[in-house]
Each structure stands twice: as structure tokens, then as C-alpha cells.
Design an enzyme around this catalytic site. Structure first.
Site, PDB file in Angstrom:
ATOM      1  CG  ASN A   1     -26.426  61.722 -22.874  1.00  0.00           C
ATOM      2  OD1 ASN A   1     -27.523  61.370 -22.462  1.00  0.00           O
ATOM      3  ND2 ASN A   1     -26.256  62.212 -24.088  1.00  0.00           N
TER       4      ASN A   1
ATOM      5  CG  HIS B   1     -30.277  56.268 -23.000  1.00  0.00           C
ATOM      6  ND1 HIS B   1     -31.240  56.241 -23.989  1.00  0.00           N
ATOM      7  CD2 HIS B   1     -29.113  56.600 -23.617  1.00  0.00           C
ATOM      8  CE1 HIS B   1     -30.681  56.516 -25.154  1.00  0.00           C
ATOM      9  NE2 HIS B   1     -29.397  56.743 -24.950  1.00  0.00           N
TER      10      HIS B   1
ATOM     11  CG  HIS C   1     -30.034  64.752 -28.220  1.00  0.00           C
ATOM     12  ND1 HIS C   1     -29.613  63.791 -29.109  1.00  0.00           N
ATOM     13  CD2 HIS C   1     -30.615  65.730 -28.987  1.00  0.00           C
ATOM     14  CE1 HIS C   1     -29.922  64.165 -30.345  1.00  0.00           C
ATOM     15  NE2 HIS C   1     -30.540  65.333 -30.296  1.00  0.00           N
TER      16      HIS C   1
ATOM     17  NE  ARG D   1     -33.507  61.739 -31.298  1.00  0.00           N
ATOM     18  CZ  ARG D   1     -32.428  61.335 -31.971  1.00  0.00           C
ATOM     19  NH1 ARG D   1     -31.303  61.063 -31.340  1.00  0.00           N
ATOM     20  NH2 ARG D   1     -32.463  61.180 -33.268  1.00  0.00           N
TER      21      ARG D   1
ATOM     22  NE  ARG E   1     -35.843  59.035 -30.640  1.00  0.00           N
ATOM     23  CZ  ARG E   1     -35.042  58.645 -31.620  1.00  0.00           C
ATOM     24  NH1 ARG E   1     -34.007  57.876 -31.364  1.00  0.00           N
ATOM     25  NH2 ARG E   1     -35.276  58.994 -32.864  1.00  0.00           N
TER      26      ARG E   1
ATOM     27  CD  GLU F   1     -25.735  65.429 -27.066  1.00  0.00           C
ATOM     28  OE1 GLU F   1     -26.613  64.727 -27.608  1.00  0.00           O
ATOM     29  OE2 GLU F   1     -24.729  64.953 -26.553  1.00  0.00           O
TER      30      GLU F   1
ATOM     31  CB  THR G   1     -26.375  61.351 -32.786  1.00  0.00           C
ATOM     32  OG1 THR G   1     -27.219  61.760 -31.722  1.00  0.00           O
ATOM     33  CG2 THR G   1     -26.093  62.522 -33.697  1.00  0.00           C
TER      34      THR G   1
ATOM     35  CD  GLU H   1     -19.448  65.271 -27.820  1.00  0.00           C
ATOM     36  OE1 GLU H   1     -19.666  66.290 -27.140  1.00  0.00           O
ATOM     37  OE2 GLU H   1     -20.042  64.202 -27.666  1.00  0.00           O
TER      38      GLU H   1
ATOM     39  CG  HIS I   1     -22.377  58.288 -30.544  1.00  0.00           C
ATOM     40  ND1 HIS I   1     -22.687  56.978 -30.789  1.00  0.00           N
ATOM     41  CD2 HIS I   1     -23.534  58.973 -30.605  1.00  0.00           C
ATOM     42  CE1 HIS I   1     -23.981  56.887 -31.018  1.00  0.00           C
ATOM     43  NE2 HIS I   1     -24.530  58.083 -30.908  1.00  0.00           N
TER      44      HIS I   1
END
Ligand code: PXP
Length: 241
Positions: A9, A12, A45, A47, A51, A72, A103, A153, A194
Site C-alpha cells: 500500500n 503514504h 485507497h 478517499r 488526503r 480501496e 480505516t 480482508e 491493517h
């Protein structure tokens, strides 16, 4: 034994970029590098508040990445529209609250059951593999099966936090094991994600039946010190065992 897949992922990378409103560091570059170093898929993801990842990132990564892109999204009309248009090979439906830092829990599958069933069917017909991000409970596994999802998941956030705080994690581990077993018996592919670190991924990798790990925050953080390639290499090694 079948290999456990590693989804990297890269949200970030975009968080760091957006913190200064710059064009670097590039999420596309991170996605391509993740593939080069052995990621099996790349997760982003999108969003509602954009962000981190935005639609330009989605378009660029989707067009250049040679391994599956796992998108996602929250189950909102806007996101379903984007997903139907973009046709990512993998989609993971996640809950989303605007004020949350990340999340925070699994989907409430009972709420809007009929709507979820309809969109899962639409996304699958559009050739995307559909996964649902759920708490590791037998109740949610049963509903996910009824919803006709391809995969679930399991939210590993609580398990990982207990490990980080040196607390007893056996009960949470047992929940994850039971959910995995039930999911497998239903023919659902089981993923985990996560909060995963080297330590928590190593423990969960011992559960046979988890086919894919999606890892972001720790992995990107660790890359600051040892590089993305080296961090992926370590996770790859952990997931082989
Ligand atoms: N899986 C899902 C469904 C997520 O929502 C997230 C966070 O975006 C992750 C995995 C990755 O979690 P982390 O960044 O804590 O590794």
C-alpha cells in the site's frame, strides 16, 4: 505450500507529497519500484477527502503498473462510478469516516446489505475481483459469503496494536484463525491487512489459509531507513515461511 501474496500500500508516499503540496515523492515511482522488488500487487485507497491518493495517481498507476492494482474504496456512489470506469483488477470495499485517521474498523455488512449486494455484482461483472474489509468475526464471514464477495480482508488492526503494546493477543489471533478457517470452507479467499509490521506479519503468516497481506504504513515508514526494496525483501522472506 502456496506463496502468500504481498500487496504494497503506497498511500503514504502520497501523504508525504501532499504535506507540502509538491509533486514528489511520486506514488507512481513507488508503485513501479514495489513491483520491481517483488510486490504481487499495489494497493491505493482513494478517499473521499483525497488526503493521499487522487484520481491522477489512480490513472497513472493503473496505466503503467504491470501487476494488479488493488483499489480501496468506500461504497459511495462517487467511488463506485470511479471504480467502474477505471476497472482495477482488484477492489477492496472499506468503511470510511471523514474524521478518522485511518480505516478504524471493518464494514458494517448488515447496514445497506441490498446495496452492497448490488454493487458487488456490478463490480464483479466489470471484471474486478471484489474483497470486503471486515472484522475477523464469523458473523461477517457468513454475510460476506451471502453477499457473493470473492474475498474478505480481515482487519488486523486490533491484533497488531496488542502486539505493539506487548499485550496478550491470543484471543484476537484465535478470532483471526477461526474467521480464516470458516472463510476458506466457504470458498472465500482470505486476506489480512491493517497495522502490520514485521512481527505481526510473521505471526499471521503461520496461519495457513491467508492468501494475501496488504501492508502500507509500517512498510513505507521502514523504507525511510532501509529503502523500499529492502523492506519489501524482508516482508517477502517473512511471508514465505
Ligand atoms: N487494508 C485495508 C483495507 C486498509 O484500509 C489499509 C489502510 O489503508 C491497509 C490494508 C493498510 O494498513 P496499514 O497502512 O496500516 O498497513
Amino acid at each position: 505450500m502456496k506463496k502468500i501474496r504481498l500487496g504494497v500500500n503506497i498511500d503514504h508516499v502520497a501523504t508525504v507529497r501532499n504535506a507540502r503540496g509538491e509533486i514528489y515523492p511520486s506514488p507512481l515511482r513507488a508503485a513501479l519500484l514495489a513491483r520491481k522488488h517483488g510486490a504481487d500487487s499495489v494497493t491505493i485507497h482513494l478517499r473521499e477527502d483525497r488526503r493521499h491518493i487522487n484520481e491522477t495517481d489512480l490513472k497513472q498507476i493503473k496505466s503503467k503498473l504491470k501487476i494488479p492494482l488493488n483499489l480501496e474504496i468506500a461504497a459511495t456512489e462517487e467511488m463506485i462510478k470511479i471504480a467502474l470506469k477505471s476497472k482495477p483488477p482488484f477492489i477492496c470495499i472499506v468503511p470510511e469516516k471523514r474524521q478518522e485517521i485511518t480505516t478504524e474498523g471493518g464494514l458494517n455488512l448488515k447496514f445497506k446489505y441490498a446495496y452492497l449486494k448490488k454493487i458487488i455484482s456490478k463490480l464483479k461483472k466489470n471484471n474486478s475481483r471484489v474483497s470486503l474489509f471486515v472484522e475477523p468475526t464469523l458473523k461477517d464471514i457468513k454475510i460476506a459469503k451471502k453477499l457473493n464477495a470473492d474475498c474478505v480482508e480481515l482487519h488486523t488492526g486490533k491484533f497488531c496494536r496488542l502486539i505493539n503494546e506487548n499485550k496478550n493477543y491470543k484471543k484476537e489471533l484465535s478470532k483471526i484463525k477461526k474467521a480464516t478457517m470458516m472463510g476458506n470452507s466457504f470458498g472465500l479467499e482470505i486476506h489480512a491487512g491493517h497495522g502490520l509490521t514485521f512481527k505481526s506479519a510473521k505471526i499471521l503468516s503461520k496461519i495457513s489459509g491467508i492468501k494475501e497481506f496488504n501492508i502500507g504504513h509500517f512498510l513505507i515508514g521502514e523504507s525511510i531507513f532501509v529503502g523500499l526494496g529492502e523492506t519489501i525483501k524482508i516482508f517477502r522472506k517473512i511471508l514465505k515461511k
